[in-house]
Scaffold this motif. Structure first.
Motif, short mmCIF file in Angstrom:
data_model
loop_
_atom_site.label_atom_id
_atom_site.label_comp_id
_atom_site.label_asym_id
_atom_site.label_seq_id
_atom_site.Cartn_x
_atom_site.Cartn_y
_atom_site.Cartn_z
N LYS A 154 0.83 -1.21 0.00
CA LYS A 154 0.00 0.00 0.00
C LYS A 154 0.86 1.26 0.00
O LYS A 154 0.54 2.25 -0.66
CB LYS A 154 -0.94 -0.03 1.20
CG LYS A 154 -2.00 -1.13 1.12
CD LYS A 154 -2.84 -1.20 2.38
CE LYS A 154 -3.84 -2.35 2.31
NZ LYS A 154 -4.63 -2.49 3.56
N SER A 158 0.99 4.15 -2.90
CA SER A 158 0.79 5.54 -2.50
C SER A 158 1.94 6.42 -2.99
O SER A 158 1.71 7.54 -3.49
CB SER A 158 0.66 5.64 -0.98
OG SER A 158 0.50 6.98 -0.56
N ARG A 199 -12.44 -3.29 -8.85
CA ARG A 199 -12.95 -1.99 -8.40
C ARG A 199 -12.24 -0.90 -9.17
O ARG A 199 -11.14 -1.10 -9.71
CB ARG A 199 -12.71 -1.82 -6.91
CG ARG A 199 -13.58 -2.72 -6.04
CD ARG A 199 -13.23 -2.60 -4.58
NE ARG A 199 -14.14 -3.38 -3.75
CZ ARG A 199 -13.94 -3.66 -2.48
NH1 ARG A 199 -12.84 -3.20 -1.87
NH2 ARG A 199 -14.81 -4.38 -1.79
N VAL A 202 -8.41 3.56 -6.96
CA VAL A 202 -8.51 4.58 -5.91
C VAL A 202 -7.20 5.34 -5.89
O VAL A 202 -6.17 4.84 -5.44
CB VAL A 202 -8.79 3.94 -4.54
CG1 VAL A 202 -8.86 5.02 -3.46
CG2 VAL A 202 -10.08 3.14 -4.59
N SER A 205 -7.36 12.34 -8.33
CA SER A 205 -8.21 12.51 -9.51
C SER A 205 -7.39 12.66 -10.80
O SER A 205 -7.80 12.18 -11.85
CB SER A 205 -9.13 13.72 -9.32
OG SER A 205 -8.37 14.90 -9.10
N THR A 208 -6.51 9.10 -11.84
CA THR A 208 -7.62 8.32 -12.40
C THR A 208 -8.02 8.86 -13.78
O THR A 208 -8.41 8.08 -14.66
CB THR A 208 -8.83 8.32 -11.45
OG1 THR A 208 -9.22 9.66 -11.17
CG2 THR A 208 -8.48 7.62 -10.15
#
Length: 307
Positions: A154, A158, A199, A202, A205, A208
């Motif tokens: 993770k 990140s 999914r 995440v 913005s 993505t």
């Protein structure tokens, strides 16, 4: 391209997705030959001499192993220098190394185990999951890949998102105003993560939005072919002339050698050393089924050992 590439791949392969997007960037026509996710792979093993990884690209009697070699070949054949993995500046190379190194394995580990298992069951069924997991454990055995904990995975993602977001604040693509090998190299581990988690990604913005732009590139013009057609393409062609080799070679040309990855999937391919350049190793394999084939590997992270 004067000859359409044949891509030996399976649809869920992340490195194959990286290559398929290369065909999208270049608006190329290409031929698809679907391959099993694990060995044996009867459509590609006789051509590549048992090379363990996927995908493998083919153009006639030339066989290209590893997405780095495939990218270099696509860049040369389409005059799209943006797809070359060589000559990147230090910052771009660092980002690519992170994405295809620790972040690649973090992309899977960061998904909760139960959800990842469910995804594999949906894709392969109970027997297929067992076979897939045993195969991937074998793939990593003896290699240099370090295991990543879920917590560290993770953190890695990140860190990757933070680096990407800083670049994407003022530009649409990671290395400038058009898609490049940097975008495709960073995208495919995140594509794997999104597919395994089932999914939406995440992330910040701007990341993505970039992720959606890369997906919109598409895969060019894909046509499915049969194993027989791929084999006929190899049998009916001669390998292209090899490039001039370096003066200072680790092994003399004409020597029978084993070439193998050094990081994972350490299965060697045997043949006659035909060329060694700054970026590429080429071995010649004389086969009863196809005649002479040239199998191409990257110079980086591959060993050459006399037999």
């Amino acid at each position: 391209m004067t000859d359409a590439f044949i891509l030996h791949h399976y649809d869920r392969s992340p490195y194959a997705e990286k290559v398929r997007l290369m065909f999208g960037v270049t608006h190329s026509e290409w031929q698809s030959l679907l391959s099993p996710p694990w060995p044996p792979r009867p459509n590609v093993d006789p051509l590549a001499g048992g090379y363990r990884r996927i995908p493998v690209a083919q153009c006639g009697a030339d066989i290209f192993c590893d997405s780095a070699v495939i990218a270099e070949e696509v860049a040369q054949r389409t005059a799209c220098q943006a797809l070359s993995p060589y000559g990147l500046n230090d910052a771009d190379q660092s980002l690519v190394s992170l994405a295809e190194g620790e972040a690649f394995f973090s992309a899977i580990v960061a998904v909760p185990k139960l959800r990842a298992l469910t995804t594999m069951l949906m894709a392969f069924g109970p027997f297929g999951v067992s076979r897939f997991m045993k195969d991937r454990a074998s793939l990593l055995k003896g290699g240099k890949v370090s295991r990543v904990t879920p917590e560290r995975a993770k953190e890695v993602l990140s860190e990757l998102f933070s680096t990407m977001a800083s670049r994407l604040q003022h530009q649409d693509w990671l290395s400038g105003d058009a898609p490049s090998i940097v975008d495709l190299s960073v995208y495919h581990p995140l594509w794997l993560h999104a597919n395994v988690s089932r999914r939406a990604l995440v992330a910040p913005s701007v990341v993505t939005a970039w992720f959606a732009r890369v997906a919109e590139i598409g895969h060019g013009q894909r046509r499915e072919i049969s194993q027989g057609e791929a084999f006929a393409a190899a049998r009916d062609a001669e390998p292209v002339a090899v490039p001039t080799s370096l003066d200072d070679l680790p092994v003399a040309l004409g020597t029978t050698v084993n070439v193998a990855p050094e990081d994972y999937g350490l299965v060697p391919v045997s043949g006659e050393l035909a060329a060694v350049t700054d970026t590429r190793i080429i071995v010649a394999r004389d086969t009863p089924q196809f005649g002479r084939l040239h199998v191409h590997f990257p110079r980086k992270n591959y060993s050459i050992t006399p037999r």
